[in-house]
Each structure stands twice: as structure tokens, then as C-alpha cells.
Design a protein around this motif. Structure first.
Motif, mmCIF file in Angstrom:
data_model
loop_
_atom_site.group_PDB
_atom_site.id
_atom_site.type_symbol
_atom_site.label_atom_id
_atom_site.label_comp_id
_atom_site.label_asym_id
_atom_site.label_seq_id
_atom_site.Cartn_x
_atom_site.Cartn_y
_atom_site.Cartn_z
ATOM 1 N N LEU A 126 7.777 -8.929 -6.902
ATOM 2 C CA LEU A 126 8.424 -9.850 -7.848
ATOM 3 C C LEU A 126 8.323 -11.239 -7.233
ATOM 4 O O LEU A 126 9.082 -11.578 -6.328
ATOM 5 C CB LEU A 126 9.894 -9.447 -8.047
ATOM 6 C CG LEU A 126 10.144 -8.004 -8.517
ATOM 7 C CD1 LEU A 126 11.648 -7.690 -8.511
ATOM 8 C CD2 LEU A 126 9.556 -7.769 -9.899
ATOM 9 N N ASP B 299 8.983 -14.192 -8.323
ATOM 10 C CA ASP B 299 10.052 -15.158 -8.599
ATOM 11 C C ASP B 299 11.142 -14.504 -9.456
ATOM 12 O O ASP B 299 11.018 -13.346 -9.858
ATOM 13 C CB ASP B 299 9.488 -16.412 -9.296
ATOM 14 C CG ASP B 299 8.645 -16.055 -10.512
ATOM 15 O OD1 ASP B 299 8.890 -14.979 -11.104
ATOM 16 O OD2 ASP B 299 7.740 -16.830 -10.865
ATOM 17 N N PRO C 81 20.449 -6.008 -0.056
ATOM 18 C CA PRO C 81 21.462 -6.802 0.651
ATOM 19 C C PRO C 81 22.087 -7.888 -0.224
ATOM 20 O O PRO C 81 21.615 -8.156 -1.333
ATOM 21 C CB PRO C 81 20.674 -7.418 1.810
ATOM 22 C CG PRO C 81 19.244 -7.413 1.361
ATOM 23 C CD PRO C 81 19.090 -6.217 0.473
ATOM 24 N N GLY D 45 22.773 -11.114 -2.062
ATOM 25 C CA GLY D 45 21.843 -12.134 -2.521
ATOM 26 C C GLY D 45 20.465 -11.619 -2.877
ATOM 27 O O GLY D 45 19.555 -12.397 -3.178
ATOM 28 N N GLY E 165 19.566 -10.031 -5.526
ATOM 29 C CA GLY E 165 19.245 -10.246 -6.938
ATOM 30 C C GLY E 165 19.782 -9.155 -7.858
ATOM 31 O O GLY E 165 19.394 -9.082 -9.023
ATOM 32 N N THR F 73 22.838 -8.781 -9.210
ATOM 33 C CA THR F 73 23.573 -9.342 -10.352
ATOM 34 C C THR F 73 22.630 -10.097 -11.279
ATOM 35 O O THR F 73 22.779 -10.042 -12.508
ATOM 36 C CB THR F 73 24.710 -10.261 -9.855
ATOM 37 O OG1 THR F 73 25.592 -9.480 -9.031
ATOM 38 C CG2 THR F 73 25.507 -10.852 -11.001
ATOM 39 N N SER G 235 11.844 -17.173 -3.051
ATOM 40 C CA SER G 235 12.103 -16.664 -4.397
ATOM 41 C C SER G 235 11.432 -15.313 -4.647
ATOM 42 O O SER G 235 11.511 -14.781 -5.755
ATOM 43 C CB SER G 235 11.633 -17.673 -5.439
ATOM 44 O OG SER G 235 10.222 -17.703 -5.437
ATOM 45 N N ALA G 236 10.783 -14.759 -3.651
ATOM 46 C CA ALA G 236 10.078 -13.485 -3.855
ATOM 47 C C ALA G 236 10.946 -12.304 -3.445
ATOM 48 O O ALA G 236 11.771 -12.407 -2.528
ATOM 49 C CB ALA G 236 8.772 -13.476 -3.070
ATOM 50 N N ARG G 237 10.772 -11.219 -4.174
ATOM 51 C CA ARG G 237 11.464 -9.974 -3.834
ATOM 52 C C ARG G 237 10.466 -8.831 -3.920
ATOM 53 O O ARG G 237 9.518 -8.882 -4.702
ATOM 54 C CB ARG G 237 12.604 -9.674 -4.811
ATOM 55 C CG ARG G 237 13.678 -10.770 -4.905
ATOM 56 C CD ARG G 237 14.540 -10.837 -3.662
ATOM 57 N NE ARG G 237 15.640 -11.786 -3.814
ATOM 58 C CZ ARG G 237 15.559 -13.093 -3.544
ATOM 59 N NH1 ARG G 237 14.414 -13.611 -3.115
ATOM 60 N NH2 ARG G 237 16.614 -13.871 -3.701
HETATM 61 N N1 LIG Z 1 12.969 -13.081 -7.383
HETATM 62 C C1 LIG Z 1 14.302 -13.211 -7.473
HETATM 63 N N2 LIG Z 1 15.044 -12.216 -8.024
HETATM 64 C C2 LIG Z 1 16.380 -12.315 -8.105
HETATM 65 N N3 LIG Z 1 17.109 -13.367 -7.668
HETATM 66 C C3 LIG Z 1 16.424 -14.393 -7.103
HETATM 67 C C4 LIG Z 1 15.017 -14.352 -6.991
HETATM 68 N N4 LIG Z 1 14.630 -15.504 -6.385
HETATM 69 C C5 LIG Z 1 15.735 -16.212 -6.144
HETATM 70 N N5 LIG Z 1 16.829 -15.559 -6.574
HETATM 71 C C6 LIG Z 1 18.197 -16.063 -6.408
HETATM 72 O O1 LIG Z 1 18.845 -15.214 -5.487
HETATM 73 C C7 LIG Z 1 20.214 -15.090 -5.835
HETATM 74 C C8 LIG Z 1 20.546 -13.634 -6.087
HETATM 75 O O2 LIG Z 1 21.936 -13.544 -6.246
HETATM 76 P P1 LIG Z 1 22.629 -12.298 -6.897
HETATM 77 O O3 LIG Z 1 24.050 -12.664 -7.104
HETATM 78 O O4 LIG Z 1 21.839 -11.826 -8.075
HETATM 79 O O5 LIG Z 1 22.489 -11.231 -5.723
HETATM 80 P P2 LIG Z 1 23.247 -9.863 -5.506
HETATM 81 O O6 LIG Z 1 22.222 -8.929 -5.019
HETATM 82 O O7 LIG Z 1 23.996 -9.492 -6.737
HETATM 83 O O8 LIG Z 1 24.257 -10.190 -4.323
HETATM 84 P P3 LIG Z 1 25.697 -9.540 -3.982
HETATM 85 O O9 LIG Z 1 25.430 -8.355 -3.099
HETATM 86 O O10 LIG Z 1 26.390 -10.639 -3.274
HETATM 87 O O11 LIG Z 1 26.370 -9.158 -5.268
HETATM 88 C C9 LIG Z 1 20.445 -15.933 -7.077
HETATM 89 O O12 LIG Z 1 20.927 -17.194 -6.658
HETATM 90 C C10 LIG Z 1 19.045 -16.067 -7.659
HETATM 91 O O13 LIG Z 1 18.890 -17.267 -8.379
#
Ligand SMILES: Nc1ncnc2c1ncn2[C@@H]1O[C@H](COP(=O)(O)OP(=O)(O)OP(=O)(O)O)[C@@H](O)[C@H]1O
Ligand SMILES: [Mg+2]
Length: 165
Positions: free
Chosen positions: A7, A9, A35, A37, A39, A41, A141-143
Motif C-alpha cells: 500500500l 499511500d 502497531p 499509527g 492505519g 482506524t 506513507s507506505a504500508r
Molecule cells: N498508507 C497509509 N495507510 C494508513 N494510514 C496512513 C498511511 N500513510 C499515512 N497514514 C497516516 O497514518 C496514521 C494512521 O493512524 P490511525 O489512527 O489510522 O492508526 P491506528 O492503527 O488506528 O492506530 P492506533 O493503534 O493508535 O489506534 C494517520 O495519520 C494516517 O493519515
């Protein structure tokens, strides 16, 4: 085994959510791992927005259920066609016994459940499910996504075009 996806972005994460949302049915569960952050949510928000769009409505706000633990999203239409989506975040759960009090049986039976930190459910984790694990990628921004299907989740992944052999 699982299916691995790059992914590049956030739009790619949202597109994955839209695709899985289009194939989700009443009784489905998707465990969102990875972990802080990663993505999870972000995926859930896009998924809920996509389900709303399928019902011809919009959701104005999808708050993170970090404090409420469970947020329910009802959509107009037949319950089989437009099941309630439950966004569940178990980050604050320390003991899987605490999840018994959440009374998730109905949600698992008839809703579509998106579960952040699904491992905290212990033995209450639905056996039929998709698991999506998000890991950091090569850039900010990559996952890297890993999709695995269990029970009916395996079939659902296949229907969505991800063949988990
Ligand atoms: N490829 C991507 N996919 C998902 N989110 C991304 C990506 N690139 C950047 N981001 C950013 O990463 C962050 C992901 O935050 P998010 O709250 O979705 O994480 P989370 O896994 O739910 O964390 P938590 O465990 O704290 O609930 C957001 O700020 C989002 O804009
Ligand atoms: Mg989150």
C-alpha cells in the motif's frame, strides 16, 4: 498463508477498505492488527464511509472508539443487505474477560465487525474472520498489508479478489 499487498499511500489503504466493504456481509468480522499509527482506524473510517455510500447515505463523523470501545453505524435498508457496522477498539482492554461485558455476541452474529486489537478478545475472537495486518512500509506513507482468511473469511477474501490459498 495470507496475501501480501503493498500500500504505497493512504489512498491505497482506503481503496482496500472500499473493496472489502463492497463484499462484506452480515456476520462478517475483520480483525485489524498492527502497531499504533499503522492505519487501522484509517481503514475502518474508509470502510464505514463505503458501506454508507452503498446505502446511499453519508456518515459525517467516524470517531475513533478508543474510549467508547464500540461504535455502531446503522444504515437504512434491509438488515441483511445493510447490516450495522460495529467499529470496536480494544486497545484499552487488558483482560479478555472485560470484553464479555461488552456483549458483542449480537454484533458478531448479525453485524459487520471491524475490530482493532482483535488479539485482546482471546477466546471470544470470532473463528470466521478476515485478519488484516498493517506494517510500516518503505516510506512514511507506505504500508505493507497482510490479509488472511479464516472460515467464511477465506471465501469472502476470494470473493473480493484476494485469493488466500
Ligand atoms: N498508507 C497509509 N495507510 C494508513 N494510514 C496512513 C498511511 N500513510 C499515512 N497514514 C497516516 O497514518 C496514521 C494512521 O493512524 P490511525 O489512527 O489510522 O492508526 P491506528 O492503527 O488506528 O492506530 P492506533 O493503534 O493508535 O489506534 C494517520 O495519520 C494516517 O493519515
Ligand atoms: Mg486506531
Amino acid at each position: 498463508m495470507g496475501v501480501r499487498l503493498d500500500l504505497p499511500d493512504e489512498a491505497a489503504t482506503r481503496a482496500l477498505a472500499v473493496r472489502l466493504a463492497a463484499h462484506a456481509r452480515a456476520g462478517d468480522a475483520i480483525g485489524l492488527k498492527g502497531p499504533l499509527g499503522a492505519g487501522k482506524t484509517t481503514f475502518a473510517r474508509a470502510f464505514i464511509a463505503a458501506r454508507a455510500a452503498l446505502s446511499g447515505v453519508e456518515v459525517d463523523d467516524v470517531p475513533s472508539p478508543t474510549f467508547t470501545l464500540v461504535q455502531a453505524y446503522d444504515f437504512p435498508g434491509d438488515v441483511e443487505q445493510s447490516p450495522t457496522v460495529f467499529h470496536i477498539d480494544l486497545y484499552r482492554i487488558e483482560n479478555s474477560d472485560e470484553t464479555i461485558e461488552l456483549g458483542l455476541e449480537d454484533a458478531f452474529a448479525s453485524g459487520v465487525c471491524l475490530i482493532e486489537w482483535p488479539e485482546r478478545l482471546g477466546h471470544l475472537l470470532p473463528r470466521s474472520r478476515i485478519e488484516l495486518t498493517l506494517a510500516p512500509g518503505a516510506s512514511e506513507s507506505a504500508r505493507i498489508a497482510e490479509l488472511a482468511g479464516f472460515g467464511a473469511g477465506k471465501k469472502r477474501l476470494k470473493e473480493a479478489g484476494y485469493d488466500d490459498r
